[in-house]
Write an enzyme that holds these catalytic residues in place. Structure first.
Site, PDB file in Angstrom:
ATOM      1  N   ASP A 228       0.833  -1.218   0.000  1.00 59.89           N
ATOM      2  CA  ASP A 228       0.000   0.000   0.000  1.00 59.89           C
ATOM      3  C   ASP A 228       0.857   1.253   0.000  1.00 59.89           C
ATOM      4  O   ASP A 228       0.464   2.288  -0.515  1.00 59.89           O
ATOM      5  CB  ASP A 228      -0.890   0.032   1.255  1.00 59.89           C
ATOM      6  CG  ASP A 228      -1.823  -1.154   1.281  1.00 59.89           C
ATOM      7  OD1 ASP A 228      -2.349  -1.510   0.207  1.00 59.89           O
ATOM      8  OD2 ASP A 228      -1.993  -1.749   2.363  1.00 59.89           O
ATOM      9  N   LYS A 229       2.003   1.135   0.634  1.00 58.02           N
ATOM     10  CA  LYS A 229       2.893   2.306   0.761  1.00 58.02           C
ATOM     11  C   LYS A 229       4.314   1.809   0.898  1.00 58.02           C
ATOM     12  O   LYS A 229       4.565   0.773   1.524  1.00 58.02           O
ATOM     13  CB  LYS A 229       2.509   3.117   2.013  1.00 58.02           C
ATOM     14  CG  LYS A 229       3.515   4.192   2.355  1.00 58.02           C
ATOM     15  CD  LYS A 229       3.134   4.999   3.585  1.00 58.02           C
ATOM     16  CE  LYS A 229       4.270   5.974   3.902  1.00 58.02           C
ATOM     17  NZ  LYS A 229       3.983   6.859   5.031  1.00 58.02           N
ATOM     18  N   GLU A 278      11.171  13.652  14.114  1.00 62.37           N
ATOM     19  CA  GLU A 278      10.223  12.574  14.427  1.00 62.37           C
ATOM     20  C   GLU A 278      10.656  11.756  15.635  1.00 62.37           C
ATOM     21  O   GLU A 278      11.716  11.116  15.628  1.00 62.37           O
ATOM     22  CB  GLU A 278      10.100  11.646  13.204  1.00 62.37           C
ATOM     23  CG  GLU A 278       9.033  10.610  13.361  1.00 62.37           C
ATOM     24  CD  GLU A 278       8.780   9.847  12.059  1.00 62.37           C
ATOM     25  OE1 GLU A 278       9.496  10.090  11.069  1.00 62.37           O
ATOM     26  OE2 GLU A 278       7.874   9.013  12.059  1.00 62.37           O
ATOM     27  N   GLU A 319      -1.257   8.811   3.304  1.00 58.84           N
ATOM     28  CA  GLU A 319       0.133   8.468   3.642  1.00 58.84           C
ATOM     29  C   GLU A 319       0.342   8.625   5.158  1.00 58.84           C
ATOM     30  O   GLU A 319       1.022   7.803   5.791  1.00 58.84           O
ATOM     31  CB  GLU A 319       1.038   9.437   2.860  1.00 58.84           C
ATOM     32  CG  GLU A 319       2.508   9.160   2.960  1.00 58.84           C
ATOM     33  CD  GLU A 319       3.340  10.219   2.215  1.00 58.84           C
ATOM     34  OE1 GLU A 319       2.856  10.789   1.197  1.00 58.84           O
ATOM     35  OE2 GLU A 319       4.458  10.484   2.646  1.00 58.84           O
ATOM     36  N   ALA A 381       6.445   5.278   8.322  1.00 50.63           N
ATOM     37  CA  ALA A 381       7.033   6.546   7.879  1.00 50.63           C
ATOM     38  C   ALA A 381       8.381   6.323   7.209  1.00 50.63           C
ATOM     39  O   ALA A 381       8.843   7.175   6.450  1.00 50.63           O
ATOM     40  CB  ALA A 381       7.188   7.506   9.055  1.00 50.63           C
ATOM     41  N   ARG A 425      16.790  12.919   8.317  1.00 47.74           N
ATOM     42  CA  ARG A 425      17.393  14.259   8.151  1.00 47.74           C
ATOM     43  C   ARG A 425      18.820  14.210   8.691  1.00 47.74           C
ATOM     44  O   ARG A 425      19.235  15.027   9.530  1.00 47.74           O
ATOM     45  CB  ARG A 425      16.573  15.353   8.851  1.00 47.74           C
ATOM     46  CG  ARG A 425      15.074  15.237   8.669  1.00 47.74           C
ATOM     47  CD  ARG A 425      14.627  15.390   7.216  1.00 47.74           C
ATOM     48  NE  ARG A 425      13.473  14.580   6.930  1.00 47.74           N
ATOM     49  CZ  ARG A 425      12.212  14.918   7.164  1.00 47.74           C
ATOM     50  NH1 ARG A 425      11.941  16.101   7.668  1.00 47.74           N
ATOM     51  NH2 ARG A 425      11.221  14.102   6.832  1.00 47.74           N
ATOM     52  N   GLY A 439      14.324  10.157   2.045  1.00 46.53           N
ATOM     53  CA  GLY A 439      13.310   9.271   1.490  1.00 46.53           C
ATOM     54  C   GLY A 439      11.989   9.988   1.345  1.00 46.53           C
ATOM     55  O   GLY A 439      11.815  11.106   1.828  1.00 46.53           O
ATOM     56  N   GLU A 454      10.788  16.578  -3.063  1.00 47.38           N
ATOM     57  CA  GLU A 454      10.613  16.485  -1.604  1.00 47.38           C
ATOM     58  C   GLU A 454      11.891  15.957  -0.928  1.00 47.38           C
ATOM     59  O   GLU A 454      12.281  16.439   0.136  1.00 47.38           O
ATOM     60  CB  GLU A 454       9.432  15.557  -1.307  1.00 47.38           C
ATOM     61  CG  GLU A 454       9.039  15.550   0.151  1.00 47.38           C
ATOM     62  CD  GLU A 454       7.817  14.672   0.390  1.00 47.38           C
ATOM     63  OE1 GLU A 454       6.786  14.866  -0.293  1.00 47.38           O
ATOM     64  OE2 GLU A 454       7.907  13.797   1.259  1.00 47.38           O
ATOM     65  N   LYS A 458      14.180  17.715   2.009  1.00 50.22           N
ATOM     66  CA  LYS A 458      14.487  17.042   3.270  1.00 50.22           C
ATOM     67  C   LYS A 458      15.990  17.021   3.547  1.00 50.22           C
ATOM     68  O   LYS A 458      16.404  16.827   4.692  1.00 50.22           O
ATOM     69  CB  LYS A 458      13.932  15.619   3.254  1.00 50.22           C
ATOM     70  CG  LYS A 458      12.403  15.580   3.414  1.00 50.22           C
ATOM     71  CD  LYS A 458      11.912  14.187   3.176  1.00 50.22           C
ATOM     72  CE  LYS A 458      10.431  14.036   3.472  1.00 50.22           C
ATOM     73  NZ  LYS A 458       9.886  12.802   2.912  1.00 50.22           N
TER      74      LYS A 458
HETATM   75  C1  LIG Z   1      11.816   9.147   5.110  1.00 52.58           C
HETATM   76  C2  LIG Z   1      11.900  10.428   5.467  1.00 52.58           C
HETATM   77  O1  LIG Z   1      10.866  11.120   6.036  1.00 52.58           O
HETATM   78  C3  LIG Z   1       9.686  10.453   6.494  1.00 52.58           C
HETATM   79  C4  LIG Z   1       9.206  11.181   7.677  1.00 52.58           C
HETATM   80  C5  LIG Z   1       8.302  12.222   7.566  1.00 52.58           C
HETATM   81  C6  LIG Z   1       7.661  12.464   6.334  1.00 52.58           C
HETATM   82  C7  LIG Z   1       7.840  11.624   5.275  1.00 52.58           C
HETATM   83  C8  LIG Z   1       7.117  11.862   3.991  1.00 52.58           C
HETATM   84  O2  LIG Z   1       6.255  12.753   3.937  1.00 52.58           O
HETATM   85  O3  LIG Z   1       7.423  11.191   3.006  1.00 52.58           O
HETATM   86  C9  LIG Z   1       8.646  10.395   5.387  1.00 52.58           C
HETATM   87  O4  LIG Z   1       7.759   9.342   5.608  1.00 52.58           O
HETATM   88  C10 LIG Z   1      13.147  11.179   5.280  1.00 52.58           C
HETATM   89  O5  LIG Z   1      13.223  12.325   5.740  1.00 52.58           O
HETATM   90  O6  LIG Z   1      14.117  10.637   4.702  1.00 52.58           O
END
Ligand SMILES: C=C(O[C@H]1C=CC=C(C(=O)O)[C@@H]1O)C(=O)O
Length: 469
Positions: A228-229, A278, A319, A381, A425, A439, A454, A458
């Site tokens: 799914d993700k 996080e 997500e 995540a 990060r 990611g 994105e 990051k």
């Molecule tokens: C996998 C990462 O962020 C995760 C954490 C917050 C938001 C995320 C997003 O919106 O894709 C990612 O799931 C990264 O920063 O490498």
């Protein structure tokens, strides 16, 4: 140093050893009040004591910020394979049992000695370069532990009873450099002219095309109903034109991203460091807190409308929801109560906004924080859903070793309390190179070029800290 911290701590050590039974194998721990300084700057100011570890949490709601710095090591506990955290817990328990804490009245409330370290995203038989010196799970019990909390700070010194005489002169020398570092860290921040990667530094790694094609493969797997993700990660290598100073990079990222958890773990010549927004888990007694964090927009012009669009986007909400549902299903059975807000709010950082659901709970029993880490990691995540299939997809498709990126970094103490951040990060910095990672969560409806953009946003914290943007 005018505070007399060094003389004070050495006098406490002498008194403690006179009092002690002196059994071999015992670790004597003495503690004295210390000046309150920014933790990452203390690391940057003390070049000689290695390895270093840092965990610096941001101030949050009702909680006081907690800064922990470790210099040197009295012991290291490691684990490998699926039992890695069980191995760490049991080795740490033995070490805590051999620890004799000696506190004078003025350090009665000092938080006790603690392990600081982390774990990789997945367990590996042998980690690939550049991660070869990082075990599946690895935690330091530092020789020197600086702990700052609620406007107070302390410095612990840990010495094995049998090494007291032979190590006295090296302890005195280390203490002199730590005292000097307290003075330097208390000064206003100054950017060393040579902090960064240098003019003409090159970045090589996953290209835009390569990442977009990885995202398209992920979308194929989602459309085929396999997952799914999934959260693919891209790696880049920075080749500097002058020697990198990981401690200076750490001080910069710590100052620029004060609302995040700043961390560092040194293994050999490399330092894994970053500024994570996080929280994976915090445990104090039976109270726990964690973050559902997923769904991202890059900050820019019309910031308020970007936030509204993020909150209103069905794709970003889906997500995000997958992460929150997974955390709730893992913690629910372990908790007497669990507060999961129905709708996310926004967590704003200098580079991006995230959808954020802060979760709090009360455990049924005294589950060790490492057992909670084991249960939660990897959250969707950083992996995806269903977890096993997403993790297998990542192992089969991702071109570069993530190592500890998207693993977890944190601390735990003798009571099983602790804090862990999701290790994002972040980058792996040594004198001659830096590895950066980022990611993006891919679900149905993800747009490959937007996901690539994105990942660039990051990486901003690390790029800024390296003086590249
Ligand atoms: C996998 C990462 O962020 C995760 C954490 C917050 C938001 C995320 C997003 O919106 O894709 C990612 O799931 C990264 O920063 O490498």
């Amino acid at each position: 140093m005018s505070s007399g911290l060094g003389t004070d701590l050495l006098a406490r050590l002498s008194r403690a050893t006179r009092r002690g039974a002196g059994s071999a194998g015992e670790i004597v721990a003495v503690v004295a009040p210390a000046p309150v300084v920014p933790a990452a700057r203390l690391v940057a100011a003390c070049a000689s004591a290695t390895p270093i570890v840092l965990f610096q949490a941001p101030p949050r709601d009702d909680e006081e910020p907690l800064g922990i710095v470790g210099f040197g090591e009295i012991a290291r506990v490691e684990g490998s394979g699926p039992e890695r955290l069980v191995q760490v817990t049991s080795a740490a328990r033995k070490l805590f049992a051999s620890l004799r804490e000696e506190r004078d009245a003025d350090a009665g409330s000092a938080p006790g000695p603690r392990f600081v370290g982390g774990l990789s995203f997945r367990t590996e038989a042998h980690h690939e370069p550049p991660w070869t010196s990082f075990a599946d799970a690895s935690f330091s019990l530092p020789r020197w532990i600086y702990v700052a909390r609620a406007g107070e700070a302390w410095l612990w010194l840990l010495v094995r009873e049998e090494d007291l005489a032979s190590e006295r002169s090296s302890i005195e020398a280390e203490l002199a450099s730590i005292e000097a570092a307290f003075v330097a860290a208390a000064q206003p921040a100054q950017d060393a002219p040579s902090h960064g990667a240098g003019e003409g530094a090159k970045i090589e790694g996953t290209s835009r095309e390569a990442f977009c094609s990885l995202v398209r493969e992920a979308l194929d797997a989602i459309r085929a109903g396999e997952i799914d993700k999934v959260v693919p990660v891209a790696a880049s290598r920075v080749c500097p034109t002058r020697s990198l100073d990981a401690r200076a990079v750490l001080a910069r990222i710590a100052d620029a991203y004060a609302e995040t958890t700043r961390f560092a773990v040194q293994r050999g010549e490399r330092v894994f460091l970053g500024a994570s927004p996080e929280r994976l888990i915090s445990r104090r007694g039976r109270v726990l807190s964690t973050d559902g964090l997923a769904g991202t927009v890059r900050r820019g012009e019309g910031d308020a409308s970007l936030v509204r669009a993020l909150l209103a986007s069905p794709k970003e909400r889906r997500e995000h929801a997958l992460v929150v549902e997974s955390i709730a299903s893992v913690l629910g059975p372990r908790c007497a109560s669990l507060d999961v807000p129905e709708t996310p709010t926004i967590r704003s950082l200098p580079n991006v906004h995230h959808l954020w659901t802060p979760i709090r709970g009360a455990l049924h029993d005294d589950t060790h924080v490492l057992a909670l880490v084991e249960a939660l990691h990897p959250t969707p995540a950083v992996s995806g859903t269903p977890r096993d299939r997403a993790t297998a997809w990542i192992a089969a498709h991702e071109p570069d070793a993530r190592g500890w990126y998207t693993g977890a970094v944190g601390w735990f103490d003798a009571a099983g309390d602790g804090d862990f951040a999701v290790a994002i990060r972040a980058g792996l910095v040594s004198e001659d190179e830096a590895w950066l990672y980022a990611g993006a969560g891919i679900v149905e409806g993800s747009d490959p070029p937007a996901e690539y953009a994105e990942t660039r946003a990051k990486q901003a914290p690390m790029l800024v800290a390296l003086g590249i943007v």
